[in-house]
Design a protein around this motif. Structure first.
Motif, PDB file in Angstrom:
ATOM      1  N   SER A 264      47.095  76.822 -27.276  1.00 22.99           N
ATOM      2  CA  SER A 264      47.527  78.104 -27.730  1.00 22.99           C
ATOM      3  C   SER A 264      48.919  78.146 -27.276  1.00 22.99           C
ATOM      4  CB  SER A 264      46.639  79.091 -27.223  1.00 22.99           C
ATOM      5  OG  SER A 264      45.465  79.344 -27.775  1.00 22.99           O
ATOM      6  N   TRP A 265      48.811  77.968 -25.906  1.00 24.42           N
ATOM      7  CA  TRP A 265      50.431  78.162 -25.237  1.00 24.42           C
ATOM      8  C   TRP A 265      51.332  77.106 -25.739  1.00 24.42           C
ATOM      9  CZ3 TRP A 265      52.877  74.425 -22.485  1.00 24.42           C
ATOM     10  CH2 TRP A 265      54.110  74.703 -21.893  1.00 24.42           C
ATOM     11  N   THR A 266      50.735  75.870 -26.210  1.00 30.96           N
ATOM     12  CA  THR A 266      51.789  74.887 -26.531  1.00 30.96           C
ATOM     13  C   THR A 266      52.106  74.970 -27.897  1.00 30.96           C
ATOM     14  OG1 THR A 266      51.750  72.506 -25.367  1.00 30.96           O
ATOM     15  CG2 THR A 266      50.857  72.625 -27.770  1.00 30.96           C
TER      16      THR A 266
ATOM     17  N   ILE B 259      59.645  92.862  -9.458  1.00 27.68           N
ATOM     18  CA  ILE B 259      59.915  91.313  -9.450  1.00 27.68           C
ATOM     19  C   ILE B 259      58.901  90.599 -10.262  1.00 27.68           C
ATOM     20  CG2 ILE B 259      60.029  89.347  -7.851  1.00 27.68           C
ATOM     21  CD1 ILE B 259      61.536  91.088  -6.006  1.00 27.68           C
ATOM     22  N   GLN B 260      57.731  90.768  -9.896  1.00 25.82           N
ATOM     23  CA  GLN B 260      56.786  89.910 -10.631  1.00 25.82           C
ATOM     24  C   GLN B 260      56.781  90.255 -12.225  1.00 25.82           C
ATOM     25  OE1 GLN B 260      52.789  89.504  -8.949  1.00 25.82           O
ATOM     26  NE2 GLN B 260      51.659  89.809 -10.948  1.00 25.82           N
ATOM     27  N   PRO B 261      56.765  91.538 -12.604  1.00 25.02           N
ATOM     28  CA  PRO B 261      56.770  91.763 -14.364  1.00 25.02           C
ATOM     29  C   PRO B 261      57.917  91.023 -14.587  1.00 25.02           C
ATOM     30  CG  PRO B 261      56.463  93.955 -13.171  1.00 25.02           C
ATOM     31  CD  PRO B 261      56.479  92.832 -11.839  1.00 25.02           C
TER      32      PRO B 261
ATOM     33  N   GLN C 116      59.751  88.516 -13.629  1.00 26.43           N
ATOM     34  CA  GLN C 116      59.711  87.067 -13.793  1.00 26.43           C
ATOM     35  C   GLN C 116      58.619  86.660 -14.711  1.00 26.43           C
ATOM     36  OE1 GLN C 116      62.140  85.753 -11.856  1.00 26.43           O
ATOM     37  NE2 GLN C 116      60.788  84.040 -11.046  1.00 26.43           N
ATOM     38  N   TYR C 117      57.621  87.360 -15.190  1.00 29.40           N
ATOM     39  CA  TYR C 117      56.676  87.206 -16.331  1.00 29.40           C
ATOM     40  C   TYR C 117      57.551  87.265 -17.562  1.00 29.40           C
ATOM     41  CZ  TYR C 117      52.535  87.322 -13.437  1.00 29.40           C
ATOM     42  OH  TYR C 117      51.618  87.055 -12.360  1.00 29.40           O
ATOM     43  N   GLU C 118      58.476  88.216 -17.488  1.00 30.43           N
ATOM     44  CA  GLU C 118      59.329  88.680 -18.930  1.00 30.43           C
ATOM     45  C   GLU C 118      60.114  87.112 -19.117  1.00 30.43           C
ATOM     46  OE1 GLU C 118      58.648  90.288 -21.353  1.00 30.43           O
ATOM     47  OE2 GLU C 118      60.591  90.419 -22.337  1.00 30.43           O
TER      48      GLU C 118
ATOM     49  N   TRP D 173      61.482  82.478 -22.119  1.00 31.70           N
ATOM     50  CA  TRP D 173      61.697  81.114 -22.440  1.00 31.70           C
ATOM     51  C   TRP D 173      60.775  80.369 -23.408  1.00 31.70           C
ATOM     52  CZ3 TRP D 173      58.127  77.321 -20.832  1.00 31.70           C
ATOM     53  CH2 TRP D 173      58.485  76.092 -20.884  1.00 31.70           C
ATOM     54  N   GLN D 174      59.458  80.886 -23.240  1.00 32.59           N
ATOM     55  CA  GLN D 174      58.639  80.722 -23.976  1.00 32.59           C
ATOM     56  C   GLN D 174      58.682  80.627 -25.606  1.00 32.59           C
ATOM     57  OE1 GLN D 174      54.681  82.071 -23.197  1.00 32.59           O
ATOM     58  NE2 GLN D 174      53.786  81.470 -24.863  1.00 32.59           N
ATOM     59  N   LEU D 175      59.395  81.592 -25.663  1.00 27.82           N
ATOM     60  CA  LEU D 175      59.750  82.059 -27.178  1.00 27.82           C
ATOM     61  C   LEU D 175      61.127  81.352 -27.442  1.00 27.82           C
ATOM     62  CD1 LEU D 175      58.747  85.812 -27.202  1.00 27.82           C
ATOM     63  CD2 LEU D 175      57.394  83.929 -28.108  1.00 27.82           C
TER      64      LEU D 175
ATOM     65  N   SER E 260      50.787  70.076  -3.943  1.00 31.75           N
ATOM     66  CA  SER E 260      51.862  69.227  -4.415  1.00 31.75           C
ATOM     67  C   SER E 260      52.220  69.217  -5.747  1.00 31.75           C
ATOM     68  CB  SER E 260      51.189  67.879  -3.934  1.00 31.75           C
ATOM     69  OG  SER E 260      49.977  67.773  -4.103  1.00 31.75           O
ATOM     70  N   LYS E 261      53.207  68.913  -6.132  1.00 31.63           N
ATOM     71  CA  LYS E 261      53.680  68.812  -7.570  1.00 31.63           C
ATOM     72  C   LYS E 261      54.033  70.061  -8.192  1.00 31.63           C
ATOM     73  CE  LYS E 261      52.316  64.238  -8.639  1.00 31.63           C
ATOM     74  NZ  LYS E 261      51.098  63.342  -9.218  1.00 31.63           N
ATOM     75  N   ASP E 262      53.376  71.020  -7.737  1.00 29.48           N
ATOM     76  CA  ASP E 262      53.669  72.513  -8.312  1.00 29.48           C
ATOM     77  C   ASP E 262      54.816  73.180  -7.941  1.00 29.48           C
ATOM     78  OD1 ASP E 262      53.368  75.091  -9.526  1.00 29.48           O
ATOM     79  OD2 ASP E 262      51.305  74.769  -9.792  1.00 29.48           O
ATOM     80  N   LEU E 263      55.685  73.399  -8.572  1.00 29.45           N
ATOM     81  CA  LEU E 263      57.208  73.856  -8.191  1.00 29.45           C
ATOM     82  C   LEU E 263      57.378  75.538  -8.276  1.00 29.45           C
ATOM     83  CD1 LEU E 263      59.556  71.165 -10.149  1.00 29.45           C
ATOM     84  CD2 LEU E 263      58.596  71.138  -7.831  1.00 29.45           C
ATOM     85  N   HIS E 264      56.180  75.890  -8.556  1.00 33.98           N
ATOM     86  CA  HIS E 264      56.366  77.664  -8.616  1.00 33.98           C
ATOM     87  C   HIS E 264      56.011  78.127  -7.110  1.00 33.98           C
ATOM     88  CE1 HIS E 264      55.398  76.374 -12.694  1.00 33.98           C
ATOM     89  NE2 HIS E 264      56.352  77.286 -13.100  1.00 33.98           N
ATOM     90  N   GLU E 265      57.105  78.804  -6.612  1.00 32.82           N
ATOM     91  CA  GLU E 265      56.735  79.338  -5.323  1.00 32.82           C
ATOM     92  C   GLU E 265      56.881  80.751  -5.232  1.00 32.82           C
ATOM     93  OE1 GLU E 265      59.740  77.710  -2.580  1.00 32.82           O
ATOM     94  OE2 GLU E 265      61.359  77.623  -4.129  1.00 32.82           O
ATOM     95  N   VAL E 266      57.261  81.609  -5.920  1.00 34.49           N
ATOM     96  CA  VAL E 266      57.443  82.905  -5.869  1.00 34.49           C
ATOM     97  C   VAL E 266      56.373  83.647  -5.447  1.00 34.49           C
ATOM     98  CG1 VAL E 266      58.633  85.081  -6.728  1.00 34.49           C
ATOM     99  CG2 VAL E 266      59.711  82.879  -7.454  1.00 34.49           C
TER     100      VAL E 266
ATOM    101  N   VAL F   2      46.350  78.751  -0.803  1.00 31.79           N
ATOM    102  CA  VAL F   2      47.061  77.667  -1.628  1.00 31.79           C
ATOM    103  C   VAL F   2      47.211  78.188  -3.215  1.00 31.79           C
ATOM    104  CG1 VAL F   2      44.710  76.488  -1.761  1.00 31.79           C
ATOM    105  CG2 VAL F   2      47.267  75.241  -2.180  1.00 31.79           C
ATOM    106  N   SER F   3      48.156  77.800  -3.815  1.00 27.20           N
ATOM    107  CA  SER F   3      48.463  78.318  -5.104  1.00 27.20           C
ATOM    108  C   SER F   3      48.779  77.014  -5.902  1.00 27.20           C
ATOM    109  CB  SER F   3      49.642  79.117  -5.019  1.00 27.20           C
ATOM    110  OG  SER F   3      50.364  79.475  -6.356  1.00 27.20           O
ATOM    111  N   ALA F   4      48.222  77.377  -7.341  1.00 29.29           N
ATOM    112  CA  ALA F   4      48.498  76.234  -8.410  1.00 29.29           C
ATOM    113  C   ALA F   4      49.074  77.222  -9.404  1.00 29.29           C
ATOM    114  CB  ALA F   4      47.346  75.534  -9.023  1.00 29.29           C
TER     115      ALA F   4
END
Ligand code: B12
Length: 352
Positions: free
Chosen positions: A75-77, A184-186, A188-190, A195-197, A239-245, A287-289
């Motif tokens: 759906s996202w893609t 900050i969080q909302p 970043q989501y916006e 970007w997605q659009l 590892s490999k996940d670049l999202h850190e906020v 730990v986050s993904a």
């Protein structure tokens, strides 16, 4: 599904994927006259990358036993590609070609298992009649007036003005927790939604995130007021996940509760995380993904912790875990929290 089937698919990813991806793209071009020229315009490399990403998600979701997560990804893609000039028909035929080629190559047993993954997307994400809502759609509401102003400053004004806006708000009406969760969080989501659009370039997204990270660093000196408790946390992205906020905010919430925290940032290799846990006598690992395709690495990390009998509790979080409420348990974590507030209470319960 059997481990043998999963291993077979992984083998494809490791050894035959380049060949497989090229075959899929060539066959898609044959089926859609004109697409080749169009893609050549939009960079063939990008098309190959996209197919690779589709396969990576398919194999990961299959390995985790999660057709719904695959549907969410498709759906996202679809929404992403449609805003970049790729038509519904082209997207649909690409996935049909992936299915046909995989089915012509894989043993019947695996095909039977994997059929479900194509059925769910045909009925939902790739169904023209349905506008599938993803969890990302519900993420983006800029309710707080400061969030609206901050986004405007990031997009249309200077770094200096954006920074002043946040630092001035601190101590007047907003605590650090408010700034993190209401502003900050909302924002970043916006930024992600824009970007997605295809309404915000990658460069602008990078600029906004870099500015936000700089501001978060400026807030850091203000978060040490609480009395220390004798508990230690390591917080990191896998590892490999670049999202850190997101995980940085989680770490700061623990710090504000008096924990000793070690924030390792993004993309930390499993071995390094293990070494840090051993060295620092850690009570809790957070730990986050953010991407579904990195969940298996968290599973491997947890397995290593178990195999080595390391005495630490593992709390997981991030987008894939928000999508599927059972995922954390199935990969062997001790707990999951959807947000930093609940992470504190769940984390405290785990270690007491
Ligand atoms: C900034 C950003 C990036 C930056 C990250 C830089 C950095 N230093 O962090 C960069 C440019 C590197 C990036 C890259 C990519 N990104 Co990006 N990114 C984002 C964006 C815009 C913001 C992320 C963010 O800061 N969120 C704000 C934080 C506060 O929220 P959060 O992460 O959800 O965290 C909160 C909770 O989830 C929870 N939580 C999170 N982790 C944990 C852990 C624990 C233990 C607990 C308890 C709780 C918890 O608490 C947090 C705080 O409240 C998001 C949009 C979005 N919706 O998130 C896209 C987004 C995540 N990215 C996306 C994509 C696709 C990518 C790329 C694949 C793009 C590409 N083709 O290259 C790459 C992948 C790179 C990689 N290997 O990881 C997609 C993912 C879509 C999907 N279906 O999976 C998103 C959603 C954008 C979109 N709307 O399409 N990205």
């Amino acid at each position: 599904m059997g481990t043998e089937a999963i291993n077979m698919l992984k083998q494809y990813l490791v050894t035959g994927v380049e060949n497989l991806v090229t075959k899929i793209l060539d066959k898609t071009f044959n089926r859609l006259p004109g697409l080749k020229e169009k893609y050549e315009k939009y960079e063939k490399e990008k098309a190959l990358e996209d197919i690779n990403f589709h396969l990576d998600h398919l194999f990961t979701c299959y390995s985790l036993g999660k057709p719904k997560l695959f549907n969410e990804y498709v759906s996202w893609t679809r929404s992403l590609l449609e805003t970049r000039g790729i038509t519904y028909k082209e997207i649909k035929i690409t996935f049909e070609t992936i299915k046909d080629i995989l089915f012509s190559k894989l043993p019947e047993r695996v095909c039977l298992d994997i059929r479900e993954y194509f059925e769910i997307i045909e009925d939902n994400a790739l169904n023209k009649k349905i506008k599938v809502e993803t969890l990302l759609d519900s993420q983006t509401k800029l309710e707080d007036p400061l969030a609206v102003e901050y986004l405007d400053a990031l997009l249309n004004k200077s770094r200096k003005e954006a920074t002043e806006l946040i630092l001035n708000a601190l101590n007047i009406e907003y605590t650090i927790k408010d700034l993190y969760l209401r502003v900050i969080q909302p924002v970043q989501y916006e930024i992600g939604r824009l970007w997605q659009l295809n309404e915000l370039s990658v460069a602008k997204e990078h600029y906004c995130t870099a500015t936000t990270q700089m501001i978060i660093s400026n807030l850091y000196p203000f978060i040490f007021s609480t009395a220390k408790i004798d508990k230690t946390l390591i917080a990191t992205s896998i590892s490999k996940d670049l999202h850190e906020v997101g995980i940085r905010i989680v770490a700061d919430f623990f710090e504000m509760e008096g924990w000793n925290t070690y924030f390792l940032g993004a993309n930390t290799p499993i071995k390094s995380i293990i070494n840090e846990i051993k060295e620092k006598n850690v009570d809790l690992l957070a730990v986050s993904a953010t991407l579904i395709i990195y969940v298996e690495a968290i599973q491997d990390l947890i397995q290593t912790i178990k195999d080595e009998n390391i005495d630490v509790k593992v709390l997981v979080g991030g987008y894939p875990f928000n999508l599927d409420p059972n995922l954390w348990q199935e990969i062997g974590a001790d707990a999951f929290a959807p947000d930093p507030e609940s992470a504190i209470s769940i984390g405290n319960n785990l270690v007491n």
